[in-house]
Write a protein that holds these residues in place. Structure first.
Motif, short mmCIF file in Angstrom:
data_model
loop_
_atom_site.label_atom_id
_atom_site.label_comp_id
_atom_site.label_asym_id
_atom_site.label_seq_id
_atom_site.Cartn_x
_atom_site.Cartn_y
_atom_site.Cartn_z
N ILE A 189 -28.94 -32.80 47.17
CA ILE A 189 -29.82 -33.66 46.38
C ILE A 189 -29.47 -35.10 46.74
N SER A 241 -18.90 -36.95 40.88
CA SER A 241 -19.39 -35.79 40.17
C SER A 241 -19.28 -34.56 41.08
N ASN A 271 -25.36 -35.02 46.28
CA ASN A 271 -24.56 -33.90 45.76
C ASN A 271 -25.21 -32.59 46.17
N PRO A 274 -25.08 -26.85 42.89
CA PRO A 274 -23.87 -26.09 42.54
C PRO A 274 -23.91 -24.63 42.97
N LEU A 296 -34.44 -33.18 43.06
CA LEU A 296 -33.67 -33.02 41.83
C LEU A 296 -34.31 -32.00 40.90
N GLN A 300 -32.66 -28.59 39.57
CA GLN A 300 -32.40 -28.38 38.14
C GLN A 300 -33.05 -27.08 37.66
N MET A 303 -30.82 -24.24 38.67
CA MET A 303 -29.63 -24.18 37.83
C MET A 303 -29.97 -23.66 36.44
N ARG A 304 -31.15 -24.06 35.94
CA ARG A 304 -31.58 -23.63 34.61
C ARG A 304 -31.70 -22.11 34.55
N LEU A 307 -28.15 -20.68 34.48
CA LEU A 307 -27.48 -20.90 33.20
C LEU A 307 -28.08 -20.01 32.11
N LEU A 312 -25.38 -19.59 29.29
CA LEU A 312 -24.46 -20.74 29.31
C LEU A 312 -25.13 -21.98 28.73
#
Lengths: 312, 234
Positions: A189, A241, A271, A274, A296, A300, A303-304, A307, A312
């Motif tokens: 990103i 980060s 970055n 993850p 981005l 996201q 990742m959403r 999670l 999480l």
């Protein structure tokens, strides 16, 4: 020393094995890094297979060689890299939970596939938290069985609560199992000083292959390839980060990971996603790595989904 | 009343972090301002801002993108910055802390080298280092490691060509425009002038570190014999 009744006795420490949980959060302003499992996806699966909360601690076994003896009956789960685990000499495949009995010997060999295995246990390992986490971080001298950031030693006792009833053995469906073989593409990103890099340096980063360097560790994954020209700017140290991609003057990128120093002064292009960092944690030195850009919002969203899946 | 701070910009720092940058020049007004902004964000916007890390001219803000999208976060931060501007954090609100140091001897293996390189006597080096007032610009690198500036110009030297394998905990050291104390034994390339008995990081005490960003610091020379007395008193 007081003998703890139940748990696992460390017979051989192997390369290194660290007790981990989701990590220390909220202390970076005083220089305490995050820690936590390098492959959080595999660690989450270990807890999921045991119906543990996501905060339960697991054991991260890097590159194998660890030998444990069960001093209690308990359900364990094994996920992540295949480090040729045998129980009493019988080969075990990862991504499932299994009942072990007092006296059983767990012996990790060397990596067949992947690089880090995660051993979960019903209820998690009973290690005293420091700064609300028992994550082992050697450079901060925090966490772990001894509370000083040291990895497991021979003779250590890894405490586990007594379990009276055998749980249900589960196996992860094949379609959920990550593939640790072959080259890895890492999504990046754009961020930090990305706009200070020349267009050609950015393009070069996204087209050429890199090789994962053997000096990589829990602080950062080092890449080797044709040097990327880093902008000639003097930076004051600034907070790093997770997944920040530093390009020091030698042009070899470093992806900052779980045990990264909290501040750094090298230019950064952005970055990584993850989820790709988790996959990177399973790659052995020498693996071919490519970078690919990602927006981005898309990152996201991915990742959403992850999670939400693990609650999480 | 407006505070004296440079204009700011935002930089993406991954899926759940945003960096606020107040220019790129060392600025003695910023540590107090960043500390005030950090506190303001955590107390007033703690439901969105999970963590805020200050360093020199930047503040890294961690957030949960499921709670707040980037656009909304930027609006929130713009509002918070305006609010802190109006509070106008004053340097008078800074804490002032004295750090005892035993200079030279076995505790300061580089004092003679620093004297030689700067053309000062050892006494002058100690005098220069301990008479200046420093600002805490950042905490990081290791738990409790505090970056203090600005070192008097006559003491500014490049780092050692070869870092030491092991710098003892408590070493008071200088490099470039900065001075710091090593909280724990670690490798290091700074020049060691002395030793301080202060405990820089204690996970079992509150606060865990004696200093925070924005504090003012002075080094006070003490004698070797005073270490035990100082430790007993603290």
């Amino acid at each position: 020393m007081k003998e703890i009744a139940t748990g696992f006795r460390v017979l051989k420490k192997g390369f290194f094995a660290l007790v981990q949980d989701p990590g220390r959060f909220g202390y970076e302003h005083i220089g305490v890094t995050h820690g936590g499992p390098m492959d959080a996806l595999a660690a989450n699966w270990a807890n999921r297979l045991l119906d543990n909360p996501a905060s339960a601690s697991v054991l991260e076994i890097t590159a194998g060689g660890l030998e444990l003896e069960a001093r209690t009956n308990c359900m364990i789960a094994l996920t992540g890299g295949d480090l040729n685990l045998t129980i009493n000499g019988r080969p075990q495949v990862p991504w499932r939970s299994v009942w072990v009995c007092v006296g059983d010997k767990l012996k990790f060999g060397y990596p067949r596939l992947g690089f880090r295995a995660y051993l979960g246990v019903k209820g998690g390992f009973q290690v005293k938290p420091q700064l609300s986490s028992c994550a082992t971080v050697p450079r901060d001298q925090l966490g772990g069985v001894h509370g000083n950031g040291e990895p497991l030693h021979e003779g250590d006792m890894l405490p586990v609560a007594m379990q009276h009833e055998e749980g249900i053995a589960r196996q992860l469906p094949q379609r959920f199992m990550p593939d640790y073989s072959g080259a890895l593409t890492i999504h990046i990103i754009p961020g930090y000083q990305q706009q200070k890099f020349s267009r050609s340096a950015w393009q070069q980063l996204l087209t050429q292959p890199f090789e994962l360097d053997k000096r990589s560790d829990r602080m950062g994954a080092r890449m080797q390839g044709e040097a990327i020209t880093s902008p000639a700017i003097e930076l004051l140290s600034e907070p790093l980060s997770y997944g920040a991609v530093q390009i020091p003057p030698d042009g070899q990128p470093i992806v900052m990971l779980n045990d990264r120093q909290t501040l750094g002064g090298y230019p950064k292009v952005g970055n990584i996603l993850p989820l790709d960092g988790f996959a990177l944690a399973q790659r052995q030195p020498g693996t071919r790595i490519y970078f690919k850009p990602i927006g981005l919002t898309t990152a996201q969203q991915q990742m959403r989904r992850y999670l939400r899946f693990f609650g999480l | 009343m407006r505070v004296n701070r440079p204009p700011y910009s935002f930089e993406i720092a991954g899926v759940n972090a945003l960096l606020i940058r107040f220019g790129d020049q060392l600025n003695p007004n910023l540590p107090v301002y960043l500390q005030a902004l950090r506190q303001h964000l955590l107390t007033q916007y703690g439901h969105i801002v999970a963590q805020a890390v200050p360093a020199y001219t930047t503040l890294l803000v961690d957030y949960d993108p499921r709670q707040c999208r980037m656009y909304d976060l930027q609006q929130l931060l713009e509002r918070a910055i305006t609010e802190v501007d109006d509070i106008a954090p004053q340097p008078e609100s800074q804490r002032s802390i004295d750090i005892p140091v035993v200079y030279g001897g076995q505790h300061g293996p580089d004092l003679a080298y620093v004297a030689e390189q700067t053309g000062l006597s050892e006494e002058d080096v100690i005098q220069a280092h301990s008479s200046a007032e420093y600002l805490v610009y950042a905490l990081g690198f290791a738990p409790g490691f505090s970056y203090l500036g600005t070192l008097p110009a006559e003491l500014q030297l490049p780092r050692r060509a070869t870092p030491r394998q092991q710098v003892p905990a408590g070493s008071v050291a200088i490099a470039g425009q900065q001075t710091a104390v090593y909280p724990q034994a670690s490798p290091g390339g700074w020049h060691i002038l002395g030793y301080s008995p202060i405990r820089w990081f204690d996970p079992d005490s509150e606060p865990m570190t004696p200093l925070q960003v924005g504090d003012r610091v002075r080094f006070v020379a003490i004698a070797e014999n005073d270490i035990a007395a100082w430790k007993a008193a603290h």
